[in-house]
Write a protein that holds these residues in place. Structure first.
Motif, PDB file in Angstrom:
ATOM      1  N   GLN A   9       0.983  -1.353   0.109  1.00 46.11           N
ATOM      2  CA  GLN A   9      -0.252   0.166   0.104  1.00 46.11           C
ATOM      3  C   GLN A   9       0.526   1.311  -0.354  1.00 46.11           C
ATOM      4  OE1 GLN A   9      -2.709  -1.734  -1.411  1.00 46.11           O
ATOM      5  NE2 GLN A   9      -3.452   0.096  -0.255  1.00 46.11           N
ATOM      6  N   THR A  10       2.412   1.278   0.876  1.00 49.74           N
ATOM      7  CA  THR A  10       2.775   2.472   0.464  1.00 49.74           C
ATOM      8  C   THR A  10       3.423   3.056  -0.613  1.00 49.74           C
ATOM      9  OG1 THR A  10       4.102   0.994   1.632  1.00 49.74           O
ATOM     10  CG2 THR A  10       3.246   2.530   3.379  1.00 49.74           C
ATOM     11  N   LEU A  11       4.138   1.831  -1.054  1.00 51.14           N
ATOM     12  CA  LEU A  11       3.781   1.897  -2.952  1.00 51.14           C
ATOM     13  C   LEU A  11       2.667   1.939  -3.479  1.00 51.14           C
ATOM     14  CD1 LEU A  11       6.663   1.533  -4.495  1.00 51.14           C
ATOM     15  CD2 LEU A  11       5.933  -1.216  -4.683  1.00 51.14           C
ATOM     16  N   LEU A  12       1.851   1.167  -3.532  1.00 50.04           N
ATOM     17  CA  LEU A  12       0.838   1.913  -4.475  1.00 50.04           C
ATOM     18  C   LEU A  12       0.272   2.938  -4.550  1.00 50.04           C
ATOM     19  CD1 LEU A  12      -0.819   0.581  -6.657  1.00 50.04           C
ATOM     20  CD2 LEU A  12      -3.034   0.348  -4.701  1.00 50.04           C
ATOM     21  N   ILE A  13       0.681   3.946  -2.943  1.00 51.97           N
ATOM     22  CA  ILE A  13      -0.345   5.064  -2.747  1.00 51.97           C
ATOM     23  C   ILE A  13       0.236   6.224  -3.695  1.00 51.97           C
ATOM     24  CG2 ILE A  13      -1.007   6.935  -1.175  1.00 51.97           C
ATOM     25  CD1 ILE A  13      -1.491   4.661   0.524  1.00 51.97           C
ATOM     26  N   GLY A  14       2.146   5.363  -2.759  1.00 52.23           N
ATOM     27  CA  GLY A  14       3.481   6.318  -3.406  1.00 52.23           C
ATOM     28  C   GLY A  14       3.168   6.860  -4.915  1.00 52.23           C
ATOM     29  N   VAL A  15       3.332   5.867  -5.405  1.00 57.71           N
ATOM     30  CA  VAL A  15       3.649   5.482  -7.078  1.00 57.71           C
ATOM     31  C   VAL A  15       3.058   6.346  -7.788  1.00 57.71           C
ATOM     32  CG1 VAL A  15       3.963   4.270  -9.179  1.00 57.71           C
ATOM     33  CG2 VAL A  15       5.397   3.500  -7.128  1.00 57.71           C
ATOM     34  N   ALA A  16       1.586   6.620  -7.167  1.00 59.14           N
ATOM     35  CA  ALA A  16       0.280   6.695  -7.457  1.00 59.14           C
ATOM     36  C   ALA A  16       0.330   8.276  -7.797  1.00 59.14           C
ATOM     37  CB  ALA A  16      -0.858   6.075  -7.609  1.00 59.14           C
ATOM     38  N   ALA A  17       0.300   8.899  -6.722  1.00 60.92           N
ATOM     39  CA  ALA A  17       0.377   9.792  -6.428  1.00 60.92           C
ATOM     40  C   ALA A  17       1.829  10.561  -7.506  1.00 60.92           C
ATOM     41  CB  ALA A  17       0.670   9.923  -4.738  1.00 60.92           C
ATOM     42  N   LEU A  67       9.042  -9.511  -8.078  1.00 61.67           N
ATOM     43  CA  LEU A  67       7.507  -9.538  -9.328  1.00 61.67           C
ATOM     44  C   LEU A  67       7.041  -8.391  -8.405  1.00 61.67           C
ATOM     45  CD1 LEU A  67       6.916 -10.407 -12.690  1.00 61.67           C
ATOM     46  CD2 LEU A  67       6.292 -13.006 -11.244  1.00 61.67           C
ATOM     47  N   PHE A  68       6.626  -8.816  -7.668  1.00 58.36           N
ATOM     48  CA  PHE A  68       4.990  -8.069  -7.066  1.00 58.36           C
ATOM     49  C   PHE A  68       5.748  -7.377  -7.240  1.00 58.36           C
ATOM     50  CE2 PHE A  68       3.056  -7.158  -3.036  1.00 58.36           C
ATOM     51  CZ  PHE A  68       2.172  -6.790  -3.056  1.00 58.36           C
ATOM     52  N   ILE A  69       6.634  -6.251  -6.734  1.00 54.38           N
ATOM     53  CA  ILE A  69       6.929  -4.921  -6.558  1.00 54.38           C
ATOM     54  C   ILE A  69       6.744  -4.297  -7.728  1.00 54.38           C
ATOM     55  CG2 ILE A  69       8.911  -3.313  -6.300  1.00 54.38           C
ATOM     56  CD1 ILE A  69       9.614  -4.788  -3.328  1.00 54.38           C
ATOM     57  N   ALA A  70       7.483  -5.031  -8.881  1.00 55.76           N
ATOM     58  CA  ALA A  70       7.129  -4.058 -10.363  1.00 55.76           C
ATOM     59  C   ALA A  70       6.037  -4.510 -10.439  1.00 55.76           C
ATOM     60  CB  ALA A  70       8.872  -5.680 -11.322  1.00 55.76           C
ATOM     61  N   THR A  71       5.243  -5.653 -10.491  1.00 60.39           N
ATOM     62  CA  THR A  71       3.815  -4.898 -11.033  1.00 60.39           C
ATOM     63  C   THR A  71       2.479  -4.502 -10.622  1.00 60.39           C
ATOM     64  OG1 THR A  71       4.014  -7.433 -11.452  1.00 60.39           O
ATOM     65  CG2 THR A  71       1.865  -6.730 -11.403  1.00 60.39           C
ATOM     66  N   ILE A  72       3.203  -3.644  -8.882  1.00 65.95           N
ATOM     67  CA  ILE A  72       2.688  -2.670  -7.724  1.00 65.95           C
ATOM     68  C   ILE A  72       3.231  -1.617  -9.036  1.00 65.95           C
ATOM     69  CG2 ILE A  72       2.263  -1.417  -5.752  1.00 65.95           C
ATOM     70  CD1 ILE A  72       0.630  -4.505  -5.990  1.00 65.95           C
ATOM     71  N   ILE A  73       3.858  -0.886  -8.929  1.00 61.16           N
ATOM     72  CA  ILE A  73       5.273   0.081  -9.610  1.00 61.16           C
ATOM     73  C   ILE A  73       3.832   0.653 -10.754  1.00 61.16           C
ATOM     74  CG2 ILE A  73       6.850   1.365 -11.081  1.00 61.16           C
ATOM     75  CD1 ILE A  73       8.331  -0.834  -9.087  1.00 61.16           C
ATOM     76  N   VAL A  74       4.198  -0.630 -11.826  1.00 60.07           N
ATOM     77  CA  VAL A  74       3.272  -0.246 -12.954  1.00 60.07           C
ATOM     78  C   VAL A  74       1.534   0.196 -12.890  1.00 60.07           C
ATOM     79  CG1 VAL A  74       2.149  -1.566 -15.151  1.00 60.07           C
ATOM     80  CG2 VAL A  74       4.807  -1.548 -14.926  1.00 60.07           C
ATOM     81  N   TYR A  89      11.952   3.440  -7.266  1.00 59.20           N
ATOM     82  CA  TYR A  89      10.950   2.479  -6.696  1.00 59.20           C
ATOM     83  C   TYR A  89      11.403   1.279  -6.187  1.00 59.20           C
ATOM     84  CZ  TYR A  89       8.437   7.050  -8.127  1.00 59.20           C
ATOM     85  OH  TYR A  89       8.233   8.234  -8.110  1.00 59.20           O
ATOM     86  N   PHE A  90      11.565   0.944  -6.930  1.00 63.55           N
ATOM     87  CA  PHE A  90      12.548  -1.357  -7.230  1.00 63.55           C
ATOM     88  C   PHE A  90      12.936  -0.911  -6.434  1.00 63.55           C
ATOM     89  CE2 PHE A  90      14.159  -4.529  -8.759  1.00 63.55           C
ATOM     90  CZ  PHE A  90      13.210  -5.403  -8.968  1.00 63.55           C
ATOM     91  N   PHE A  91      14.000  -0.509  -6.541  1.00 63.99           N
ATOM     92  CA  PHE A  91      15.051  -1.019  -5.535  1.00 63.99           C
ATOM     93  C   PHE A  91      14.749  -0.153  -3.858  1.00 63.99           C
ATOM     94  CE2 PHE A  91      17.882   0.225  -9.668  1.00 63.99           C
ATOM     95  CZ  PHE A  91      18.332  -1.914  -9.249  1.00 63.99           C
ATOM     96  N   ALA A  92      14.310   1.122  -4.098  1.00 62.77           N
ATOM     97  CA  ALA A  92      14.131   1.143  -2.366  1.00 62.77           C
ATOM     98  C   ALA A  92      12.678  -0.086  -2.112  1.00 62.77           C
ATOM     99  CB  ALA A  92      13.423   3.097  -2.137  1.00 62.77           C
ATOM    100  N   PHE A  93      11.947  -0.294  -2.031  1.00 65.68           N
ATOM    101  CA  PHE A  93      11.310  -1.170  -2.153  1.00 65.68           C
ATOM    102  C   PHE A  93      11.532  -3.117  -1.826  1.00 65.68           C
ATOM    103  CE2 PHE A  93       8.594   1.935  -1.787  1.00 65.68           C
ATOM    104  CZ  PHE A  93       7.488   1.913  -0.865  1.00 65.68           C
ATOM    105  N   MET A  94      12.592  -2.924  -2.352  1.00 70.33           N
ATOM    106  CA  MET A  94      13.406  -3.859  -2.056  1.00 70.33           C
ATOM    107  C   MET A  94      14.036  -4.199  -1.127  1.00 70.33           C
ATOM    108  SD  MET A  94      12.698  -6.535  -4.999  1.00 70.33           S
ATOM    109  CE  MET A  94      14.530  -8.226  -4.374  1.00 70.33           C
TER     110      MET A  94
END
Length: 386
Positions: A197-205, A274-281, A238-243
């Motif tokens: 959720q932190t990744l999804l909200i941050g990337v979307a915003a 794979l999950f983080i990459a999908t959530i970013i997109v 976002y990918f490196f930070a959340f990994m």
């Protein structure tokens, strides 16, 4: 390659200058993980209060009471009568009451069946479930002890009386959550939802901010008219930070909260990547439909609990209504949690969860394709309007 690094540096500057993005992307994952995780630090509850009315007052009834009180789960609160016990339960002082009727020991010693009554406050599921389980075990244990004593008095030896007392010996072994605690069940999934959720909200915003400030065309020019470079460059930070956050959760948070990873760390890293990459997109795609960053925050901040509920984690997937199952299948969270929980708690592998892994890959491809189409549409509109 230069364009990708230019976009990465640009994204880093944008996040560092924007306090709301910096907070949600770089501080919130750690703060939320420890704050929400600490709620379940004790994993399960202890000393749940149970009122007890002993109208028999004999040796066996006292033994039963002592056995209840000796368990870590139950704290006995003596009550004078049923009305007193009911009042304590209504006031919330106890979570139920146990009633031993007069003539309890006499009936047992006469080889007659006797009844005891357990009344529970089932409006609170966890305490009532724990009390029911513990009281049942204690009653069976005490009952078995009484039967064994009777058989011994009939002249049977220890081994023979034990077999007569317990003809079916069940070897009960709870796997993966040996303590059968709610916290051990919930914590791995909770930490994964926080990461998502932190990744999804941050990337979307962050993507919405590009639209709001009319920077999307500039980003397109920096990428030299390559949408794939735009997406890849923006995703890298976002990918490196959340990994790193995922690694931190697996090593530090799991250690602090006593969660054991039974599977392979490499498999966990692959499915997390794979999950983080999908959530970013997915986040960029969602963010492309908002016109202001504030509105994106307002809408997405309320998505956490609904997403958690429909993923099949808190409620079995098979028990969900069909339309909810279909909605759940469109979210990356569902296949990820199935694989993630299997690796962390059950010691599974990627090959054991191949269908979920393929499901996640398909979602990533679909979201990537839709995002490219959406960006093309937005850039075309920007060019026309400018």
């Amino acid at each position: 390659m230069k364009e990708i690094f230019d976009i990465l540096k640009r994204e880093l500057r944008n996040v560092s200058k924007d306090s709301s993005l910096f907070l949600i992307l770089l501080l919130a994952p750690i703060l939320y993980a420890f704050m929400y995780g600490s709620i379940y630090l004790n994993k399960g509850e202890e000393k749940v209060k149970l009122a007890l009315i002993d109208n028999d007052g004999t040796a066996i009834s006292r033994t039963l009471t002592e056995q209840f009180d000796s368990t870590p789960m139950i704290e006995i609160i003596p009550s004078s009568d049923i009305n007193d016990a009911q009042e304590k339960m209504y006031q919330g002082d106890v979570q139920g009451y146990f009633y031993i009727e007069s003539g309890f020991e006499k009936a047992i010693l006469s080889q007659k069946q006797t009844n005891v009554n357990l009344v529970l406050n089932a409006s609170r599921f966890l305490p009532s479930s724990d009390l029911l389980s513990t009281v049942t075990k204690v009653c069976l244990t005490v009952g078995a002890g009484v039967r064994k004593t009777y058989f011994n008095k009939q002249g049977m030896g220890e081994d023979e009386s034990m077999k007569m007392t317990n003809p079916i010996n069940m070897d009960y072994r709870p796997l993966y959550n040996s303590g059968m605690t709610y916290g051990s069940f919930l914590l791995p999934g909770l930490l994964a939802i926080i990461l998502q959720q932190t990744l999804l909200i941050g990337v979307a915003a962050a993507f919405t901010s590009e639209r709001e400030e009319n920077k999307l065309l500039n980003l397109y020019q920096i990428s030299r008219q390559s949408i794939s470079k735009m997406i890849f460059g923006k995703s890298l930070l976002y990918f490196f930070a959340f990994m790193i956050f995922g690694l931190f959760f697996s090593i530090v948070n799991f250690s602090v909260f006593g969660v054991e990873i039974r599977g392979n760390y490499f498999d966990l890293a692959v499915i997390s990547a794979l999950f983080i990459a999908t959530i970013i997109v997915f986040g960029m795609l969602i963010g492309s439909f908002f016109k202001t960053k504030l509105f994106a925050f307002q809408v997405l901040v309320f998505s956490s609990y609904p997403i958690f509920l429909i993923t099949g984690y808190s409620m079995p997937y098979q028990a969900l209504p069909k339309f909810v199952q279909m909605l759940s299948d469109t979210l990356p969270t569902s296949p990820f949690l199935k694989t993630y929980i299997s690796i962390v708690q059950s010691g599974g592998s990627l090959s054991d969860n191949l269908s979920s892994v393929i499901h996640l890959v398909i979602l990533w491809i679909i979201f990537e394709f839709l995002l490219i189409l959406r960006i093309k549409y937005l850039i075309k509109n920007n060019v026309i309007s400018s």
